[in-house]
Design an enzyme around this catalytic site. Sequence first.
Site, PDB file in Angstrom:
ATOM      1  N   TYR A   1       1.067 -16.929 -20.892  1.00  0.00           N
ATOM      2  CA  TYR A   1       1.529 -15.552 -20.642  1.00  0.00           C
ATOM      3  C   TYR A   1       3.045 -15.442 -20.826  1.00  0.00           C
ATOM      4  CZ  TYR A   1       2.029 -11.143 -18.007  1.00  0.00           C
ATOM      5  OH  TYR A   1       2.322  -9.853 -17.620  1.00  0.00           O
TER       6      TYR A   1
ATOM      7  N   LYS B   1       5.087 -13.196 -23.596  1.00  0.00           N
ATOM      8  CA  LYS B   1       6.029 -12.132 -23.211  1.00  0.00           C
ATOM      9  C   LYS B   1       7.435 -12.422 -23.726  1.00  0.00           C
ATOM     10  CE  LYS B   1       3.074  -9.494 -21.075  1.00  0.00           C
ATOM     11  NZ  LYS B   1       2.744  -8.166 -21.625  1.00  0.00           N
TER      12      LYS B   1
HETATM   13  P1  NAP Z   1      -4.289  -4.266 -16.089  1.00  0.00           P
HETATM   14  O1  NAP Z   1      -4.452  -3.300 -14.979  1.00  0.00           O
HETATM   15  O2  NAP Z   1      -5.063  -5.520 -16.114  1.00  0.00           O
HETATM   16  O3  NAP Z   1      -4.527  -3.470 -17.472  1.00  0.00           O
HETATM   17  C1  NAP Z   1      -4.520  -4.125 -18.691  1.00  0.00           C
HETATM   18  C2  NAP Z   1      -4.914  -3.149 -19.770  1.00  0.00           C
HETATM   19  O4  NAP Z   1      -4.934  -3.841 -21.027  1.00  0.00           O
HETATM   20  C3  NAP Z   1      -6.276  -2.533 -19.569  1.00  0.00           C
HETATM   21  O5  NAP Z   1      -6.210  -1.160 -19.848  1.00  0.00           O
HETATM   22  C4  NAP Z   1      -7.141  -3.243 -20.604  1.00  0.00           C
HETATM   23  O6  NAP Z   1      -8.144  -2.331 -21.046  1.00  0.00           O
HETATM   24  C5  NAP Z   1      -6.127  -3.505 -21.701  1.00  0.00           C
HETATM   25  N1  NAP Z   1      -6.508  -4.578 -22.596  1.00  0.00           N
HETATM   26  C6  NAP Z   1      -6.694  -5.887 -22.328  1.00  0.00           C
HETATM   27  N2  NAP Z   1      -7.067  -6.565 -23.428  1.00  0.00           N
HETATM   28  C7  NAP Z   1      -7.107  -5.649 -24.433  1.00  0.00           C
HETATM   29  C8  NAP Z   1      -7.411  -5.715 -25.807  1.00  0.00           C
HETATM   30  N3  NAP Z   1      -7.763  -6.866 -26.401  1.00  0.00           N
HETATM   31  N4  NAP Z   1      -7.345  -4.585 -26.545  1.00  0.00           N
HETATM   32  C9  NAP Z   1      -7.002  -3.418 -25.973  1.00  0.00           C
HETATM   33  N5  NAP Z   1      -6.693  -3.283 -24.683  1.00  0.00           N
HETATM   34  C10 NAP Z   1      -6.748  -4.388 -23.914  1.00  0.00           C
HETATM   35  O7  NAP Z   1      -2.772  -4.723 -16.212  1.00  0.00           O
HETATM   36  P2  NAP Z   1      -1.378  -3.983 -15.909  1.00  0.00           P
HETATM   37  O8  NAP Z   1      -0.801  -4.599 -14.712  1.00  0.00           O
HETATM   38  O9  NAP Z   1      -1.520  -2.510 -16.013  1.00  0.00           O
HETATM   39  O10 NAP Z   1      -0.559  -4.539 -17.155  1.00  0.00           O
HETATM   40  C11 NAP Z   1      -0.188  -3.763 -18.272  1.00  0.00           C
HETATM   41  C12 NAP Z   1       0.870  -4.527 -19.042  1.00  0.00           C
HETATM   42  O11 NAP Z   1       1.992  -4.764 -18.197  1.00  0.00           O
HETATM   43  C13 NAP Z   1       0.392  -5.909 -19.509  1.00  0.00           C
HETATM   44  O12 NAP Z   1       0.933  -6.178 -20.780  1.00  0.00           O
HETATM   45  C14 NAP Z   1       1.003  -6.833 -18.479  1.00  0.00           C
HETATM   46  O13 NAP Z   1       1.201  -8.115 -19.001  1.00  0.00           O
HETATM   47  C15 NAP Z   1       2.309  -6.138 -18.190  1.00  0.00           C
HETATM   48  N6  NAP Z   1       2.916  -6.514 -16.908  1.00  0.00           N
HETATM   49  C16 NAP Z   1       2.260  -6.303 -15.733  1.00  0.00           C
HETATM   50  C17 NAP Z   1       2.880  -6.680 -14.532  1.00  0.00           C
HETATM   51  C18 NAP Z   1       2.239  -6.481 -13.200  1.00  0.00           C
HETATM   52  O14 NAP Z   1       2.808  -6.952 -12.189  1.00  0.00           O
HETATM   53  N7  NAP Z   1       1.111  -5.800 -13.096  1.00  0.00           N
HETATM   54  C19 NAP Z   1       4.155  -7.262 -14.558  1.00  0.00           C
HETATM   55  C20 NAP Z   1       4.772  -7.466 -15.784  1.00  0.00           C
HETATM   56  C21 NAP Z   1       4.156  -7.071 -16.955  1.00  0.00           C
HETATM   57  P3  NAP Z   1      -9.656  -2.699 -21.469  1.00  0.00           P
HETATM   58  O15 NAP Z   1     -10.144  -3.741 -20.526  1.00  0.00           O
HETATM   59  O16 NAP Z   1     -10.334  -1.382 -21.363  1.00  0.00           O
HETATM   60  O17 NAP Z   1      -9.565  -3.174 -22.889  1.00  0.00           O
END
Ligand code: NAP
Length: 254
Positions: free
Chosen positions: A161, A165
Amino acid sequence: MPSSVSTRLLEGRVALVTGASQGIGHACAVALAEAGAQVALGSRNLEKLRVVSAETETAGGNGMAISLDVADADSVRIAVEEVVAAWGKIEILVNNAGITRDNLVMRMKLEDWESVLRTNLDGAYHCIRAVLPGMVRQRYGRIINIASVVAQVGNAGQANYVASKAGLIGLTKAVAAEVASRSITVNAVAPGFIDTAMTAGLPDAVKDKLLSIIPLRRAGSGRDVANAVRFLASDEASYITGHCLNVNGGMFMG
Ligand code: NAP
């Protein structure tokens, strides 16, 4: 200043948000719609996307749910063609789709390394490749890549991961340099600890430890990240490119 002037910053713009079915992507889609954008929402779960799409319409924009697997270049190409056929253009791309498959690197299976890199980094590459020709032709574009604080500070148990990133931040800077002459900006947003499904399963002890190192003393919300994305997508950010904007409550001040 009348509120209509400050809030409808994206009136008439067309955006594609990947991973919009929940969490940060959901919040981004709604925030862009509130600013007047037409928002195509892409992910693998069409049913969930349709619910978010209805929300974007209530928020004052226009929504379109699109089945999309960012790890599959053909799926991305077809999705982008679908949006352009319906709305004529894509001006804003938010590369938000992401997954985790955590383990110590010595125990990490090759398939877990590859699936994270394929989704988080290759996925952004596929989307950028698919939208850039149109952006170059229209001489306008906003690309926003959702990175992470762990790309800046590292994190044990997340080599795949973190690498994905950190790669996204590098990709951001390289593409920003390539397309700046066409008035296309490319930026990253690096969220810290955000309250979504991705972090919901962390043990309480880990959450407490994270909270203890966040100067603002709370987890972020999807909306906190979406506000930064909306700013970078707007004309107010037209002189910002190749930047990585921290949205982390002060967890890392780099
Ligand atoms: P989340 O709730 O797990 O949502 C992830 C999203 O990505 C879902 O809508 C999922 O939709 C989609 N996804 C996963 N694989 C996919 C694929 N192959 N094609 C298309 N869509 C896909 O995560 P989140 O926390 O909102 O994270 C969103 C972004 O922010 C990510 O890139 C994550 O790394 C980043 N981020 C999150 C945090 C945190 O603390 N939460 C911190 C830093 C960065 P489907 O399952 O419907 O495909």
